[in-house]
Design a protein around this motif. Structure first.
Motif, PDB file in Angstrom:
ATOM      1  N   ILE A 167      -6.283   3.486  11.442  1.00 57.41           N
ATOM      2  CA  ILE A 167      -5.247   4.518  11.336  1.00 57.41           C
ATOM      3  C   ILE A 167      -3.878   3.917  11.608  1.00 57.41           C
ATOM      4  N   SER A 168      -2.889   4.297  10.791  1.00 60.54           N
ATOM      5  CA  SER A 168      -1.520   3.814  10.978  1.00 60.54           C
ATOM      6  C   SER A 168      -0.541   4.960  10.785  1.00 60.54           C
ATOM      7  N   TYR A 169       0.607   4.855  11.481  1.00 59.10           N
ATOM      8  CA  TYR A 169       1.678   5.842  11.364  1.00 59.10           C
ATOM      9  C   TYR A 169       2.928   5.238  10.732  1.00 59.10           C
ATOM     10  N   ILE A 170       2.861   4.015  10.251  1.00 56.16           N
ATOM     11  CA  ILE A 170       4.078   3.290   9.884  1.00 56.16           C
ATOM     12  C   ILE A 170       4.832   3.909   8.708  1.00 56.16           C
ATOM     13  N   ASP A 184      -1.266  -2.966  14.691  1.00 57.81           N
ATOM     14  CA  ASP A 184      -0.709  -3.611  15.877  1.00 57.81           C
ATOM     15  C   ASP A 184       0.524  -2.863  16.377  1.00 57.81           C
ATOM     16  N   ASP A 185       1.192  -3.433  17.384  1.00 61.34           N
ATOM     17  CA  ASP A 185       2.331  -2.755  18.007  1.00 61.34           C
ATOM     18  C   ASP A 185       3.482  -2.497  17.038  1.00 61.34           C
ATOM     19  N   ASN A 186       3.549  -3.267  15.967  1.00 57.46           N
ATOM     20  CA  ASN A 186       4.634  -3.121  14.991  1.00 57.46           C
ATOM     21  C   ASN A 186       4.219  -2.334  13.761  1.00 57.46           C
ATOM     22  N   GLY A 187       2.983  -1.873  13.741  1.00 54.25           N
ATOM     23  CA  GLY A 187       2.506  -1.117  12.594  1.00 54.25           C
ATOM     24  C   GLY A 187       1.868  -1.970  11.524  1.00 54.25           C
ATOM     25  N   ASN A 188       1.849  -3.306  11.722  1.00 58.25           N
ATOM     26  CA  ASN A 188       1.170  -4.163  10.761  1.00 58.25           C
ATOM     27  C   ASN A 188      -0.339  -3.923  10.850  1.00 58.25           C
ATOM     28  N   LEU A 189      -1.040  -4.205   9.780  1.00 54.51           N
ATOM     29  CA  LEU A 189      -2.475  -3.991   9.754  1.00 54.51           C
ATOM     30  C   LEU A 189      -3.218  -5.321   9.828  1.00 54.51           C
ATOM     31  N   GLU A 190      -4.082  -5.440  10.828  1.00 52.49           N
ATOM     32  CA  GLU A 190      -4.988  -6.577  10.927  1.00 52.49           C
ATOM     33  C   GLU A 190      -6.319  -6.151  10.317  1.00 52.49           C
ATOM     34  N   VAL A 191      -6.705  -6.830   9.274  1.00 47.63           N
ATOM     35  CA  VAL A 191      -7.945  -6.487   8.582  1.00 47.63           C
ATOM     36  C   VAL A 191      -9.001  -7.538   8.915  1.00 47.63           C
ATOM     37  N   HIS A 192     -10.047  -7.114   9.607  1.00 44.42           N
ATOM     38  CA  HIS A 192     -11.163  -7.994   9.934  1.00 44.42           C
ATOM     39  C   HIS A 192     -12.195  -7.824   8.825  1.00 44.42           C
ATOM     40  N   ALA A 193     -12.501  -8.908   8.129  1.00 45.71           N
ATOM     41  CA  ALA A 193     -13.324  -8.805   6.924  1.00 45.71           C
ATOM     42  C   ALA A 193     -14.504  -9.762   6.962  1.00 45.71           C
ATOM     43  N   ILE A 194     -15.577  -9.360   6.280  1.00 46.10           N
ATOM     44  CA  ILE A 194     -16.798 -10.153   6.232  1.00 46.10           C
ATOM     45  C   ILE A 194     -17.403 -10.089   4.837  1.00 46.10           C
ATOM     46  N   GLU A 195     -18.402 -10.905   4.628  1.00 45.98           N
ATOM     47  CA  GLU A 195     -19.225 -10.797   3.423  1.00 45.98           C
ATOM     48  C   GLU A 195     -20.186  -9.627   3.623  1.00 45.98           C
ATOM     49  N   PHE A 196     -20.390  -8.821   2.600  1.00 45.81           N
ATOM     50  CA  PHE A 196     -21.303  -7.685   2.733  1.00 45.81           C
ATOM     51  C   PHE A 196     -21.959  -7.399   1.389  1.00 45.81           C
ATOM     52  N   SER A 197     -23.299  -7.375   1.386  1.00 46.51           N
ATOM     53  CA  SER A 197     -24.017  -7.111   0.145  1.00 46.51           C
ATOM     54  C   SER A 197     -25.234  -6.218   0.374  1.00 46.51           C
ATOM     55  N   TYR A 198     -25.186  -5.393   1.444  1.00 43.76           N
ATOM     56  CA  TYR A 198     -26.211  -4.386   1.741  1.00 43.76           C
ATOM     57  C   TYR A 198     -27.528  -4.984   2.248  1.00 43.76           C
ATOM     58  N   ASN A 199     -27.643  -6.288   2.302  1.00 42.04           N
ATOM     59  CA  ASN A 199     -28.855  -6.900   2.818  1.00 42.04           C
ATOM     60  C   ASN A 199     -28.581  -7.499   4.192  1.00 42.04           C
ATOM     61  N   LEU A 200     -29.623  -7.647   4.969  1.00 42.94           N
ATOM     62  CA  LEU A 200     -29.489  -8.157   6.332  1.00 42.94           C
ATOM     63  C   LEU A 200     -29.145  -9.638   6.317  1.00 42.94           C
ATOM     64  N   ASP A 253       6.298  -3.044   3.391  1.00 41.69           N
ATOM     65  CA  ASP A 253       7.667  -3.202   2.908  1.00 41.69           C
ATOM     66  C   ASP A 253       8.235  -1.826   2.589  1.00 41.69           C
ATOM     67  N   GLU A 254       9.211  -1.384   3.382  1.00 38.52           N
ATOM     68  CA  GLU A 254       9.801  -0.060   3.184  1.00 38.52           C
ATOM     69  C   GLU A 254      10.480   0.069   1.825  1.00 38.52           C
ATOM     70  N   ALA A 255      11.064  -1.020   1.340  1.00 38.24           N
ATOM     71  CA  ALA A 255      11.795  -0.965   0.065  1.00 38.24           C
ATOM     72  C   ALA A 255      10.851  -0.737  -1.112  1.00 38.24           C
ATOM     73  N   SER A 256       9.771  -1.507  -1.165  1.00 41.42           N
ATOM     74  CA  SER A 256       8.840  -1.390  -2.288  1.00 41.42           C
ATOM     75  C   SER A 256       7.731  -0.375  -2.044  1.00 41.42           C
ATOM     76  N   LYS A 257       7.619   0.096  -0.775  1.00 47.18           N
ATOM     77  CA  LYS A 257       6.554   1.041  -0.395  1.00 47.18           C
ATOM     78  C   LYS A 257       5.172   0.441  -0.639  1.00 47.18           C
ATOM     79  N   LYS A 258       5.041  -0.859  -0.355  1.00 48.71           N
ATOM     80  CA  LYS A 258       3.779  -1.536  -0.585  1.00 48.71           C
ATOM     81  C   LYS A 258       3.417  -2.425   0.602  1.00 48.71           C
ATOM     82  N   TRP A 259       2.118  -2.672   0.731  1.00 51.44           N
ATOM     83  CA  TRP A 259       1.611  -3.594   1.731  1.00 51.44           C
ATOM     84  C   TRP A 259       1.537  -4.984   1.136  1.00 51.44           C
TER      85      TRP A 259
END
Length: 308
Positions: free
Chosen positions: A206-209, A263-279, A295-301
């Motif tokens: 969740i972010s409020y930025i 984070d404290d500045n509203g940036n998003l830390e994305v923790h990512a893994i490999e995932f293919s539905y199998n154990l 980026d407030e100007a472009s309204k994009k991440w």
């Protein structure tokens, strides 16, 4: 599918006005209100300030409470586990509310012997006062359960402002059909207030930025990260839209978002893994962390590479 509740019609003969629900911009805040469970104070030798909860202990199934540095070699010498904390089998997400109640859900580990597929959509709650864990809420089961998919609830996050717990599931999905979804649950009355169906969804954040409450979530099918605006009561204001992608990042280029943190500045830390539905064996689960700034100007991440 999103439960709609947003448009209002007002008649002033002979004119019809259509107003879309909108709220004023909300101030930036950190969505971090987790309280300390009071039962910890009743445990001999545990300091609430230096304890943490874990579901990642290889030799201990379920939830555990540990004290000290999570990376210390001797940390297993000071671990507490209430007998009820094993009833859900192997667990994964851990979310605390402002009262210190703990919410968690099952996740298969190596095999599904301790995690029956039919129970993978169950959310468990550890009472902040008693420390006892019981089933809190069961997400709806799909019409079809796939034996090739051992996973159910994968992501959870709590909206402090509204007291709403969001849980994502991929239960029942197979190679061709997405039967997962995202549910918004009012923890006070234990009811679903909104839902998105037909999408396999993983990590949540969740972010409020942007001046709005926005829930971000990763796809279980690809590297896309989506966003949906939240109303003050925690319901979904609009349809999910792609916010950014992890495509091409990391060693494989097809990571999927497991957890998203603002984070404290509203940036998003994305923790990512490999995932293919199998154990996958724990030693093979490699997590990568990506930083995205808005980026407030472009309204994009935009992806921000970290210094080597």
């Amino acid at each position: 599918m999103i439960m709609k509740r947003c448009q209002r019609y007002i008649f002033f003969l002979p004119v019809l006005f259509l107003f879309a629900c909108s709220e004023k911009k909300v101030p930036f805040r950190l969505n971090n209100c987790k309280g300390t469970p009071s039962f910890i104070r009743t445990l001999t030798g545990f300091n609430p300030r230096s304890t943490y909860f874990s579901t990642s202990e290889i030799r201990r199934m379920g939830l555990v409470l540990a004290e000290g540095d999570p990376k210390a070699a001797t940390r297993e010498q000071h671990i507490y586990q209430h007998p009820s904390w094993k009833k859900g089998g192997w667990l994964a997400p851990i979310v605390l509310d402002e009262a210190g109640n703990i919410y968690t859900s099952p996740a298969p580990f190596i095999n599904s012997l301790d995690n029956p597929i039919k129970d993978q959509n169950t959310i468990y709650k550890v009472d902040a006062k008693t420390g006892i864990m019981d089933a809190f809420f069961r997400l709806p089961l799909p019409d079809t359960l796939s034996q090739n998919n051992s996973y159910g609830i994968i992501g959870m996050v709590y909206l402090c402002e509204s007291g709403v717990l969001y849980a994502s599931t991929v239960l029942g999905s197979d190679r061709h059909v997405q039967r997962g979804g995202l549910y918004a649950i009012d923890v006070k009355n234990g009811k679903i207030i909104d839902e998105i169906k037909g999408m396999d969804i993983m990590g949540l954040g969740i972010s409020y930025i942007t001046g709005q409450r926005v829930l971000y979530f990763g796809s279980g099918r690809g590297p896309q990260v989506y966003a949906v605006t939240l109303n003050k009561d925690g319901s979904f204001r609009d349809e999910p839209k792609e916010a950014f992608t992890l495509a091409g990042l990391g060693p494989r280029g097809d990571d999927k978002a497991r957890r998203i943190i603002s984070d404290d500045n509203g940036n998003l830390e994305v923790h990512a893994i490999e995932f293919s539905y199998n154990l996958i064996a724990p030693r093979e689960k490699q997590e990568n962390v990506y930083l995205f700034i808005y980026d407030e100007a472009s309204k994009k991440w935009s992806f921000l590479p970290r210094n080597p």
